[in-house]
Design a protein around this motif. Structure first.
Motif, PDB file in Angstrom:
ATOM      1  N   SER A 167      -4.941   2.449  -2.543  1.00  0.00           N
ATOM      2  CA  SER A 167      -3.842   3.342  -2.155  1.00  0.00           C
ATOM      3  C   SER A 167      -4.122   4.052  -0.832  1.00  0.00           C
ATOM      4  N   LEU A 168      -5.395   4.124  -0.460  1.00  0.00           N
ATOM      5  CA  LEU A 168      -5.768   4.813   0.774  1.00  0.00           C
ATOM      6  C   LEU A 168      -5.540   3.977   2.030  1.00  0.00           C
ATOM      7  N   MET A 169      -5.268   2.703   1.839  1.00  0.00           N
ATOM      8  CA  MET A 169      -5.083   1.833   3.002  1.00  0.00           C
ATOM      9  C   MET A 169      -3.839   2.259   3.783  1.00  0.00           C
ATOM     10  N   ASP A 170      -4.026   2.594   5.071  1.00  0.00           N
ATOM     11  CA  ASP A 170      -2.925   2.939   5.990  1.00  0.00           C
ATOM     12  C   ASP A 170      -2.160   4.190   5.570  1.00  0.00           C
ATOM     13  N   VAL A 171      -2.725   5.037   4.714  1.00  0.00           N
ATOM     14  CA  VAL A 171      -2.015   6.237   4.307  1.00  0.00           C
ATOM     15  C   VAL A 171      -2.147   7.303   5.394  1.00  0.00           C
ATOM     16  N   ARG A 172      -1.082   8.106   5.572  1.00  0.00           N
ATOM     17  CA  ARG A 172      -1.085   9.213   6.537  1.00  0.00           C
ATOM     18  C   ARG A 172      -0.770  10.502   5.791  1.00  0.00           C
ATOM     19  N   LEU A 173      -1.295  11.616   6.330  1.00  0.00           N
ATOM     20  CA  LEU A 173      -1.096  12.901   5.659  1.00  0.00           C
ATOM     21  C   LEU A 173       0.374  13.281   5.577  1.00  0.00           C
ATOM     22  N   GLU A 174       1.194  12.763   6.494  1.00  0.00           N
ATOM     23  CA  GLU A 174       2.621  13.105   6.481  1.00  0.00           C
ATOM     24  C   GLU A 174       3.351  12.456   5.302  1.00  0.00           C
ATOM     25  N   GLU A 175       2.768  11.401   4.735  1.00  0.00           N
ATOM     26  CA  GLU A 175       3.436  10.680   3.639  1.00  0.00           C
ATOM     27  C   GLU A 175       3.097  11.369   2.316  1.00  0.00           C
ATOM     28  N   GLN A 176       3.841  12.409   2.032  1.00  0.00           N
ATOM     29  CA  GLN A 176       3.519  13.261   0.898  1.00  0.00           C
ATOM     30  C   GLN A 176       3.601  12.535  -0.443  1.00  0.00           C
ATOM     31  N   VAL A 177       4.531  11.597  -0.561  1.00  0.00           N
ATOM     32  CA  VAL A 177       4.657  10.868  -1.831  1.00  0.00           C
ATOM     33  C   VAL A 177       3.384  10.060  -2.103  1.00  0.00           C
ATOM     34  N   LYS A 178       2.888   9.359  -1.067  1.00  0.00           N
ATOM     35  CA  LYS A 178       1.663   8.565  -1.223  1.00  0.00           C
ATOM     36  C   LYS A 178       0.454   9.464  -1.463  1.00  0.00           C
ATOM     37  N   ILE A 179       0.394  10.588  -0.737  1.00  0.00           N
ATOM     38  CA  ILE A 179      -0.723  11.506  -0.900  1.00  0.00           C
ATOM     39  C   ILE A 179      -0.754  12.078  -2.316  1.00  0.00           C
ATOM     40  N   THR A 180       0.432  12.447  -2.818  1.00  0.00           N
ATOM     41  CA  THR A 180       0.507  12.985  -4.183  1.00  0.00           C
ATOM     42  C   THR A 180       0.066  11.947  -5.206  1.00  0.00           C
ATOM     43  N   ARG A 181       0.509  10.702  -5.016  1.00  0.00           N
ATOM     44  CA  ARG A 181       0.117   9.628  -5.940  1.00  0.00           C
ATOM     45  C   ARG A 181      -1.398   9.411  -5.894  1.00  0.00           C
ATOM     46  N   LEU A 182      -1.944   9.441  -4.686  1.00  0.00           N
ATOM     47  CA  LEU A 182      -3.376   9.241  -4.523  1.00  0.00           C
ATOM     48  C   LEU A 182      -4.170  10.363  -5.192  1.00  0.00           C
ATOM     49  N   LYS A 183      -3.728  11.614  -4.990  1.00  0.00           N
ATOM     50  CA  LYS A 183      -4.425  12.740  -5.614  1.00  0.00           C
ATOM     51  C   LYS A 183      -4.381  12.638  -7.137  1.00  0.00           C
ATOM     52  N   ASN A 184      -3.269  12.148  -7.661  1.00  0.00           N
ATOM     53  CA  ASN A 184      -3.161  11.989  -9.113  1.00  0.00           C
ATOM     54  C   ASN A 184      -4.177  10.962  -9.636  1.00  0.00           C
ATOM     55  N   ILE A 185      -4.348   9.869  -8.884  1.00  0.00           N
ATOM     56  CA  ILE A 185      -5.311   8.838  -9.293  1.00  0.00           C
ATOM     57  C   ILE A 185      -6.724   9.394  -9.264  1.00  0.00           C
ATOM     58  N   LEU A 186      -7.067  10.101  -8.179  1.00  0.00           N
ATOM     59  CA  LEU A 186      -8.397  10.690  -8.067  1.00  0.00           C
ATOM     60  C   LEU A 186      -8.632  11.727  -9.152  1.00  0.00           C
ATOM     61  N   HIS A 187      -7.586  12.499  -9.463  1.00  0.00           N
ATOM     62  CA  HIS A 187      -7.705  13.490 -10.537  1.00  0.00           C
ATOM     63  C   HIS A 187      -7.974  12.796 -11.868  1.00  0.00           C
ATOM     64  N   ASP A 188      -7.322  11.663 -12.098  1.00  0.00           N
ATOM     65  CA  ASP A 188      -7.564  10.902 -13.334  1.00  0.00           C
ATOM     66  C   ASP A 188      -9.020  10.437 -13.410  1.00  0.00           C
ATOM     67  N   CYS A 189      -9.586  10.047 -12.277  1.00  0.00           N
ATOM     68  CA  CYS A 189     -11.000   9.642 -12.243  1.00  0.00           C
ATOM     69  C   CYS A 189     -11.909  10.807 -12.619  1.00  0.00           C
ATOM     70  N   ILE A 190     -11.602  11.988 -12.077  1.00  0.00           N
ATOM     71  CA  ILE A 190     -12.407  13.178 -12.375  1.00  0.00           C
ATOM     72  C   ILE A 190     -12.298  13.539 -13.856  1.00  0.00           C
ATOM     73  N   VAL A 191     -11.097  13.449 -14.393  1.00  0.00           N
ATOM     74  CA  VAL A 191     -10.873  13.768 -15.805  1.00  0.00           C
ATOM     75  C   VAL A 191     -11.612  12.778 -16.706  1.00  0.00           C
ATOM     76  N   ALA A 192     -11.664  11.503 -16.284  1.00  0.00           N
ATOM     77  CA  ALA A 192     -12.355  10.490 -17.092  1.00  0.00           C
ATOM     78  C   ALA A 192     -13.829  10.837 -17.266  1.00  0.00           C
ATOM     79  N   ILE A 193     -14.483  11.292 -16.199  1.00  0.00           N
ATOM     80  CA  ILE A 193     -15.892  11.699 -16.303  1.00  0.00           C
ATOM     81  C   ILE A 193     -16.021  12.975 -17.129  1.00  0.00           C
ATOM     82  N   ARG A 194     -15.064  13.900 -16.953  1.00  0.00           N
ATOM     83  CA  ARG A 194     -15.113  15.139 -17.724  1.00  0.00           C
ATOM     84  C   ARG A 194     -14.996  14.846 -19.221  1.00  0.00           C
ATOM     85  N   ARG A 195     -14.159  13.891 -19.565  1.00  0.00           N
ATOM     86  CA  ARG A 195     -14.023  13.525 -20.979  1.00  0.00           C
ATOM     87  C   ARG A 195     -15.309  12.919 -21.523  1.00  0.00           C
ATOM     88  N   LYS A 196     -16.022  12.146 -20.676  1.00  0.00           N
ATOM     89  CA  LYS A 196     -17.297  11.581 -21.108  1.00  0.00           C
ATOM     90  C   LYS A 196     -18.319  12.702 -21.350  1.00  0.00           C
TER      91      LYS A 196
END
Length: 383
Positions: free
Chosen positions: A155-184
């Motif tokens: 999702s990070l390929m060619d992403v720009r900070l101005e593209e808020q929809v892509k940035i929000t989607r990316l942050k959600n994915i990264l947050h899911d990764c963090i939550v997965a470790i927290r659950r472990k």
């Protein structure tokens, strides 16, 4: 029947799949086996086992070589996949020795004490087969986490900070990764709060109990020192050694996969002093060194996972997530440079975890297959 609820039939069924999935070999040169006395081997050549004196007994040769390998492990102790690969190489070595010496029992009568020892090994091997199954499932958990990280990187390929929809989607994915470790992490502590424990928690506890029970075992029939030239004692020594080493080193692997567990390692209560195999001091020194390294890893501030490669990925995921959340507070040009550097580090850490996990997973498969082979041979002898 074990606490993990596995049956021998299900274990054998899984084993038949493994026999077809991977080539059958007792010891593979792709799995490094540390030897503290070994000379440096050029890349591409297989390390040879040092030649022993022709008068050395089979038991003495096995114990001397195992001591050297355990000392080599202790000197290089780290809770990372490279060290775990070396450690499981030692486990494979002990099981290959078992498979080589078992046929000698076919020519020898067994007394009742020896039959009890073999039956005890067979019972314990069922638990070790269950442990291998649970470890393989846990590799699947790490792989699923890896897939989430790969989705984020894509999702990070060619992403720009101005593209808020892509940035929000990316942050959600990264947050899911963090939550997965927290659950472990929460899973690792769930048993302390009365909640149902995971299979991996149960596996770790089972291996610890097996280690504590070793004090009631016997590596050979009768006096260990005076019977080293007895063929039956060569078999019993190899069985005891392979079981002990497998319990401890698979216990280390289970703890690494549990993330930031507070549980203790299997504590090996080895034989009384006059009965100890000669490798026992090396094993106890390794046990002490591994405990020290685990405590050092636990004390690292900001660290989540005991397994170094997994923790490296988690640290980079958190760092990238925080940088993306700082998008409104920093210069966009400077922030994009920081994000690119963070993405590069994350990609490198993820590739390192994926590359080093595969051979360790295959080693657990091979240990499983060898346990099944020794079970089948011993059952035939007892019957």
């Amino acid at each position: 029947m074990t606490q993990l609820g596995s049956s021998l039939l299900s274990s054998l069924g899984a084993a038949f799949h493994l026999f077809h999935a991977y080539p059958s070999s007792l010891v593979s040169s792709k799995y490094p086996i540390p030897n503290s006395n070994a000379k440096t081997t050029p890349v591409g050549e297989v390390e040879s086992i040092p030649n022993s004196d022709t008068n050395t007994s089979p038991v003495g040769e096995f114990e001397s070589d195992l001591s050297s390998r355990l000392d080599g492990l202790r000197q290089a102790t780290q809770i990372n996949l490279e060290w775990l690969q070396q450690a499981l190489g030692v486990v494979i070595y002990t099981h290959s020795t078992v498979l080589k010496v078992i046929p000698e029992l076919l020519q020898l009568p067994l007394n009742e004490k020896e039959k009890r020892s073999l039956n005890e090994y067979l019972d314990d091997s069922v638990n070790l087969l269950d442990a291998c199954n649970v470890l393989r499932e846990s590799f699947g958990d790490v792989q699923r986490y890896q897939m989430m990280v790969q989705v984020a990187l894509h999702s990070l390929m060619d992403v720009r900070l101005e593209e808020q929809v892509k940035i929000t989607r990316l942050k959600n994915i990264l947050h899911d990764c963090i939550v997965a470790i927290r659950r472990k992490e929460e899973e690792a502590g769930s048993g302390r709060h009365g909640n149902q424990r995971s299979k991996l928690e149960n596996c770790s506890s089972m291996l610890r109990r097996m280690g504590e029970k070793l004090s009631t075992s016997s590596s050979s029939n009768g006096d260990h020192e005076s019977c080293k030239n007895n063929s039956k004692n060569a078999v019993m020594s190899a069985l005891y050694g392979s079981k002990t080493i497998t319990i401890f080193l698979c216990g280390v692997l289970s703890m690494a996969l549990l993330v930031k567990t507070k549980r203790l390692l299997p504590t090996l209560n080895l034989l009384n002093h006059h009965e100890q195999p000669s490798w026992s001091p090396s094993m106890l020194k390794l046990q002490h060194r591994v405990k020290e390294e685990i405590e050092r890893r636990r004390a690292i501030k900001g660290s989540a996972a005991l397994l170094q490669e997994l923790d490296n990925v988690h640290v980079e995921v958190k760092g990238l997530y925080h940088k993306l959340n700082a998008g409104d507070k920093a210069s966009k040009n400077c922030l994009m440079d920081e994000i690119r550097e963070s993405v590069s580090r994350l990609r490198g850490s993820a590739e390192d975890l994926e590359k080093k996990l595969v051979p360790v997973e295959h080693q657990v498969d091979e240990i499983y297959r060898m346990l099944v082979s020794s079970r089948v041979s011993l059952l035939g002898i007892i019957e």
